[in-house]
Design a protein around this motif. Structure first.
Motif, mmCIF file in Angstrom:
data_model
loop_
_atom_site.group_PDB
_atom_site.id
_atom_site.type_symbol
_atom_site.label_atom_id
_atom_site.label_comp_id
_atom_site.label_asym_id
_atom_site.label_seq_id
_atom_site.Cartn_x
_atom_site.Cartn_y
_atom_site.Cartn_z
ATOM 1 N N GLY A 24 0.821 -1.208 0.000
ATOM 2 C CA GLY A 24 0.000 0.000 0.000
ATOM 3 C C GLY A 24 0.851 1.252 0.000
ATOM 4 N N GLN A 25 1.925 1.254 0.793
ATOM 5 C CA GLN A 25 2.822 2.396 0.819
ATOM 6 C C GLN A 25 3.537 2.555 -0.522
ATOM 7 O OE1 GLN A 25 5.298 1.556 4.191
ATOM 8 N NE2 GLN A 25 3.884 2.498 5.634
ATOM 9 N N LEU A 81 -0.308 -4.635 -5.257
ATOM 10 C CA LEU A 81 -1.391 -5.151 -4.438
ATOM 11 C C LEU A 81 -2.709 -4.957 -5.168
ATOM 12 C CD1 LEU A 81 -2.136 -6.285 -1.627
ATOM 13 C CD2 LEU A 81 -2.473 -3.925 -0.919
ATOM 14 N N VAL A 82 -3.485 -6.016 -5.236
ATOM 15 C CA VAL A 82 -4.808 -5.964 -5.846
ATOM 16 C C VAL A 82 -5.811 -6.024 -4.708
ATOM 17 C CG1 VAL A 82 -6.408 -7.112 -7.400
ATOM 18 C CG2 VAL A 82 -3.967 -7.152 -7.893
ATOM 19 N N SER A 83 -6.735 -5.060 -4.655
ATOM 20 C CA SER A 83 -7.754 -5.060 -3.620
ATOM 21 C C SER A 83 -9.105 -5.019 -4.294
ATOM 22 C CB SER A 83 -7.649 -3.883 -2.677
ATOM 23 O OG SER A 83 -6.561 -3.099 -2.863
ATOM 24 N N PRO A 84 -10.164 -5.128 -3.729
ATOM 25 C CA PRO A 84 -10.519 -5.091 -2.318
ATOM 26 C C PRO A 84 -10.176 -6.382 -1.612
ATOM 27 C CG PRO A 84 -12.485 -5.503 -3.607
ATOM 28 C CD PRO A 84 -11.337 -5.300 -4.571
ATOM 29 N N PRO A 85 -10.211 -6.332 -0.283
ATOM 30 C CA PRO A 85 -9.864 -7.521 0.502
ATOM 31 C C PRO A 85 -10.708 -8.712 0.109
ATOM 32 C CG PRO A 85 -10.057 -5.621 1.908
ATOM 33 C CD PRO A 85 -10.520 -5.203 0.543
ATOM 34 N N SER A 87 -6.761 -9.126 0.006
ATOM 35 C CA SER A 87 -5.737 -8.559 -0.861
ATOM 36 C C SER A 87 -4.888 -9.654 -1.484
ATOM 37 C CB SER A 87 -4.844 -7.614 -0.073
ATOM 38 O OG SER A 87 -5.616 -6.565 0.435
ATOM 39 N N THR A 88 -4.486 -9.440 -2.708
ATOM 40 C CA THR A 88 -3.638 -10.378 -3.425
ATOM 41 C C THR A 88 -2.414 -9.629 -3.923
ATOM 42 O OG1 THR A 88 -5.562 -11.645 -4.133
ATOM 43 C CG2 THR A 88 -3.538 -11.954 -5.391
ATOM 44 N N THR A 89 -1.253 -10.242 -3.783
ATOM 45 C CA THR A 89 -0.008 -9.660 -4.259
ATOM 46 C C THR A 89 0.310 -10.237 -5.626
ATOM 47 O OG1 THR A 89 0.765 -9.595 -1.980
ATOM 48 C CG2 THR A 89 2.415 -9.296 -3.695
ATOM 49 N N ILE A 90 0.645 -9.366 -6.574
ATOM 50 C CA ILE A 90 1.051 -9.788 -7.906
ATOM 51 C C ILE A 90 2.545 -9.510 -8.021
ATOM 52 C CG2 ILE A 90 0.695 -9.517 -10.386
ATOM 53 C CD1 ILE A 90 -1.817 -10.450 -8.898
#
Length: 113
Positions: A24-25, A81-85, A87-90
């Protein structure tokens, strides 16, 4: 509940939260840099990971490992990061391998994207 099981669950949860914060940061800082030139991306296979674990990992451990891998591999390899919760990391295979070398494992099999 066994003590070791509770610690494993805590480590898994802490790692997932650390990843959410770190990505997110990273996404926020990349959106705020207005004059940045696009980096030429090499078409690489990307993988989706929903959750990370590291026995004994803490809240900042995954973020530190991710930053260390980005330093080794380059900013273009930073996971998204893919959201909404949930969350998945690509991320790419080199980043996945680097994080595994740092002691972080995906919970489950990484899915090709």
């Amino acid at each position: 509940m066994r003590k070791s099981t509770a610690l494993e669950i805590f480590g898994l949860t802490a790692g997932a939260l650390a990843l959410v914060v770190a990505v997110g940061q990273a996404n926020a800082s990349s959106k705020s840099s207005k004059g940045a030139k696009p980096v030429a991306a090499v078409a690489q296979q990307r993988y989706a990971v929903d959750m990370w674990w590291n026995i004994g990992g803490d809240m900042g451990g995954l973020r530190k490992a991710t930053d260390a891998c980005v330093k080794k591999l380059g900013e273009a390899e930073r996971p998204t990061l893919v959201s909404p919760p949930p969350s998945t990391t690509i991320l790419t295979k080199p980043m996945l391998d680097c994080l595994e070398a740092e002691g972080w494992r995906p919970a489950g099999e990484p899915r090709p994207v």
